[in-house]
Design a protein around this motif. Structure first.
Motif, PDB file in Angstrom:
ATOM      1  N   PRO A  61       0.824  -1.223   0.000  1.00 14.24           N
ATOM      2  CA  PRO A  61       0.000   0.000   0.000  1.00 14.24           C
ATOM      3  C   PRO A  61       0.853   1.266   0.000  1.00 14.24           C
ATOM      4  O   PRO A  61       0.465   2.260  -0.610  1.00 14.24           O
ATOM      5  CB  PRO A  61      -0.809  -0.118   1.290  1.00 14.24           C
ATOM      6  CG  PRO A  61      -0.739  -1.563   1.671  1.00 14.24           C
ATOM      7  CD  PRO A  61       0.567  -2.083   1.162  1.00 14.24           C
ATOM      8  N   ASP A  67       2.106   4.727   1.132  1.00 18.17           N
ATOM      9  CA  ASP A  67       1.720   5.860   1.965  1.00 18.17           C
ATOM     10  C   ASP A  67       0.395   6.487   1.516  1.00 18.17           C
ATOM     11  O   ASP A  67      -0.077   6.248   0.412  1.00 18.17           O
ATOM     12  CB  ASP A  67       2.807   6.937   1.881  1.00 18.17           C
ATOM     13  CG  ASP A  67       4.178   6.394   2.258  1.00 18.17           C
ATOM     14  OD1 ASP A  67       4.261   5.676   3.267  1.00 18.17           O
ATOM     15  OD2 ASP A  67       5.150   6.671   1.523  1.00 18.17           O
ATOM     16  N   LYS A 100      -2.933   3.357   1.164  1.00 16.91           N
ATOM     17  CA  LYS A 100      -3.424   2.449   2.212  1.00 16.91           C
ATOM     18  C   LYS A 100      -4.923   2.206   2.097  1.00 16.91           C
ATOM     19  O   LYS A 100      -5.461   1.318   2.738  1.00 16.91           O
ATOM     20  CB  LYS A 100      -3.117   3.042   3.592  1.00 16.91           C
ATOM     21  CG  LYS A 100      -1.634   3.052   3.912  1.00 16.91           C
ATOM     22  CD  LYS A 100      -1.411   3.680   5.266  1.00 16.91           C
ATOM     23  CE  LYS A 100       0.067   3.709   5.588  1.00 16.91           C
ATOM     24  NZ  LYS A 100       0.383   4.731   6.582  1.00 16.91           N
ATOM     25  N   GLU A 101      -5.602   3.036   1.305  1.00 15.85           N
ATOM     26  CA  GLU A 101      -7.043   2.839   1.111  1.00 15.85           C
ATOM     27  C   GLU A 101      -7.343   2.136  -0.214  1.00 15.85           C
ATOM     28  O   GLU A 101      -8.202   1.266  -0.278  1.00 15.85           O
ATOM     29  CB  GLU A 101      -7.751   4.200   1.166  1.00 15.85           C
ATOM     30  CG  GLU A 101      -7.608   4.848   2.540  1.00 15.85           C
ATOM     31  CD  GLU A 101      -7.935   6.335   2.527  1.00 15.85           C
ATOM     32  OE1 GLU A 101      -9.077   6.687   2.215  1.00 15.85           O
ATOM     33  OE2 GLU A 101      -7.030   7.151   2.827  1.00 15.85           O
ATOM     34  N   ASP A 118       0.968  -9.049   2.253  1.00 11.69           N
ATOM     35  CA  ASP A 118       1.018  -7.590   2.365  1.00 11.69           C
ATOM     36  C   ASP A 118       2.348  -7.139   2.969  1.00 11.69           C
ATOM     37  O   ASP A 118       2.844  -7.742   3.921  1.00 11.69           O
ATOM     38  CB  ASP A 118      -0.150  -7.116   3.249  1.00 11.69           C
ATOM     39  CG  ASP A 118      -0.366  -5.619   3.111  1.00 11.69           C
ATOM     40  OD1 ASP A 118      -0.682  -5.176   1.990  1.00 11.69           O
ATOM     41  OD2 ASP A 118      -0.214  -4.902   4.120  1.00 11.69           O
ATOM     42  N   GLY A 148       4.246  -3.844   4.613  1.00  8.94           N
ATOM     43  CA  GLY A 148       3.957  -2.527   5.187  1.00  8.94           C
ATOM     44  C   GLY A 148       5.097  -1.533   5.018  1.00  8.94           C
ATOM     45  O   GLY A 148       5.457  -0.826   5.957  1.00  8.94           O
ATOM     46  N   ASP A 150       5.988   5.001   7.148  1.00  9.30           N
ATOM     47  CA  ASP A 150       5.959   4.517   8.538  1.00  9.30           C
ATOM     48  C   ASP A 150       7.131   3.569   8.799  1.00  9.30           C
ATOM     49  O   ASP A 150       7.764   3.607   9.854  1.00  9.30           O
ATOM     50  CB  ASP A 150       4.638   3.769   8.813  1.00  9.30           C
ATOM     51  CG  ASP A 150       3.452   4.707   8.711  1.00  9.30           C
ATOM     52  OD1 ASP A 150       3.646   5.938   8.873  1.00  9.30           O
ATOM     53  OD2 ASP A 150       2.333   4.218   8.445  1.00  9.30           O
ATOM     54  N   GLY A 182       0.566   0.865  -4.066  1.00 10.58           N
ATOM     55  CA  GLY A 182      -0.308   2.025  -3.862  1.00 10.58           C
ATOM     56  C   GLY A 182       0.390   3.313  -4.253  1.00 10.58           C
ATOM     57  O   GLY A 182       0.291   3.784  -5.382  1.00 10.58           O
ATOM     58  N   SER A 206       0.257   9.957  -3.287  1.00  9.97           N
ATOM     59  CA  SER A 206      -0.242   9.565  -1.972  1.00  9.97           C
ATOM     60  C   SER A 206      -1.373  10.485  -1.489  1.00  9.97           C
ATOM     61  O   SER A 206      -2.098  10.118  -0.579  1.00  9.97           O
ATOM     62  CB  SER A 206       0.902   9.540  -0.955  1.00  9.97           C
ATOM     63  OG  SER A 206       1.753  10.646  -1.147  1.00  9.97           O
TER      64      SER A 206
END
Ligand code: IPM
Ligand code: MG
Length: 358
Positions: free
Chosen positions: A10, A12, A16-17, A42, A44, A48, A74, A283
């Motif tokens: 995903p 940033d 993530k949506e 997935d 991450g 982050d 993403g 993003s």
């Protein structure tokens, strides 16, 4: 039953949506099609991860992706980390690490979308931009010295190799030949950039000899922007350098109604490595976390993912579902002037897939 291993990253912001939304839609299309399934893993990585580990992705991260059939990405970009760090630490690391040298960007005015050009009918704008994705202005070659002093110097050197230029041109001619109009425009700036761009023109003329069925022409990148606006129907397949095509594809997406719709495939055409699929919007931190992101760019990228896997019927089924949904103004997100949420659009596409399968 065939099971495809898909890595989801995903990244940033609204990545993530839209990536979870893309995953739901891929599951729905597999269920509606039968004959294949997906197994997702997935990752991450992104801003982050950078805050926690000091890097955008682990040093051995490519090894974890290596065995996947495809990657759904993403976006990378964080207001608190310099853009060149987020870009080079994640997306370009994957694109260049897996030699995904062909970036493919289709643009069409989908049903129900209000595009800004006055005299352009939907059938006048049906383009695919092929972006060189491994070298050129994004080669990363250059440097800075004497930082902060008056004699400071900085360079970004655009590197073009004959191998790199020939393989992207060959890819573009092949793609143009596979499309009904068999028409290719080779974009350069060979009047001002008198070395590498002149080599492009020469290699284009050589490669063209192997594709007598393809009509092709040349356009300088500045004139190309005007042609896209004034004579959209004169364009079908386009090939350009990394930076030129980056710029042209934003213009293309805007002319087709919204950046939120536009998809991308980062392909390794030789299939030595997994290819990566992503929406071209960034993003979009201004709307992140609010459920307002348009997931259509990700869904269309999923169509390209399915095509790459050889699931042509499923790809058509998903594109059909997307177009049925865009044709419904009540299902337009904010970027299209509507009020629908990411979840509503996702649900509608999944429902459409299920209904069409019955
Ligand atoms: C794109 C984007 C990226 C690029 C950004 C996010 C660095 O604009 O995919 O077109 O320039 O490659
Ligand atoms: Mg861009």
């Amino acid at each position: 039953m065939k099971t495809y291993a898909i890595a989801t990253i995903p990244g940033d912001g609204i990545g993530k949506e839209v990536v979870p939304a893309g995953r739901r839609v891929l599951e729905a299309v597999a269920a509606a099609s039968g004959g294949f399934a997906f197994e997702f893993e997935d990752f991450g990585w992104g801003g982050d991860w950078f805050r926690a580990h000091g890097e955008m992705m682990p040093a051995d991260g490519l090894a974890a992706l290596r065995g996947k059939d495809a990657i759904l990405f993403g976006s990378a970009g964080d207001p608190h980390i310099p853009d060149h760090v987020t870009l080079w630490g994640l997306r370009l690391k994957i694109c260049q690490g897996f030699d995904q040298y062909a970036n493919v960007r289709p643009t069409r005015i989908l049903p129900g979308i209000d595009a800004p050009l006055k005299r352009c009918r939907p059938e006048d704008l049906d383009w695919v931009i092929v972006r060189e994705n491994s070298e050129g202005e994004y080669a990363g070659v250059g440097g800075r010295a004497h930082q902060g002093h008056p004699i400071e110097v900085a360079t970004d050197v655009s590197m073009m190799t004959r191998v790199g230029v020939e393989r992207i041109l060959r890819f573009a001619f092949e793609l143009a030949r596979s499309r009904p109009r068999r028409l290719l425009t080779v974009v350069t700036k060979s009047n001002a950039q008198r070395h590498a761009m002149v080599m492009w023109d020469e290699v284009a003329a050589q490669v063209a000899q192997d594709f007598p069925e393809v009509r092709w022409d040349k356009e300088l990148v500045d004139a190309m922007t005007a042609r896209m606006v004034n004579r959209p129907a004169s364009i079908d397949t386009v090939v350009a350098t990394n930076l030129h095509a980056d710029i042209l594809s934003d213009l293309a997406a805007a002319l087709a109604g919204s950046l939120g719709i536009a998809p991308t495939a980062n392909l390794d055409p030789e299939r030595r490595y997994p290819s990566m699929f992503e929406p071209i919007h960034g993003s979009a931190f201004d709307i992140m976390g609010q459920g307002l992101a348009n997931p259509v760019g990700t869904f269309w990228s999923c169509v390209m993912l399915l095509e790459h896997l050889g699931e042509a019927a499923a790809a058509r089924r998903l594109m059909q579902a997307i177009e049925t949904v865009t044709a419904t103004p009540a299902l337009h997100t904010r970027d299209l002037g509507g009020r629908a949420t990411t979840a509503e659009v996702t649900q509608a596409v999944c429902r459409q897939l299920a209904a069409a399968a019955r």
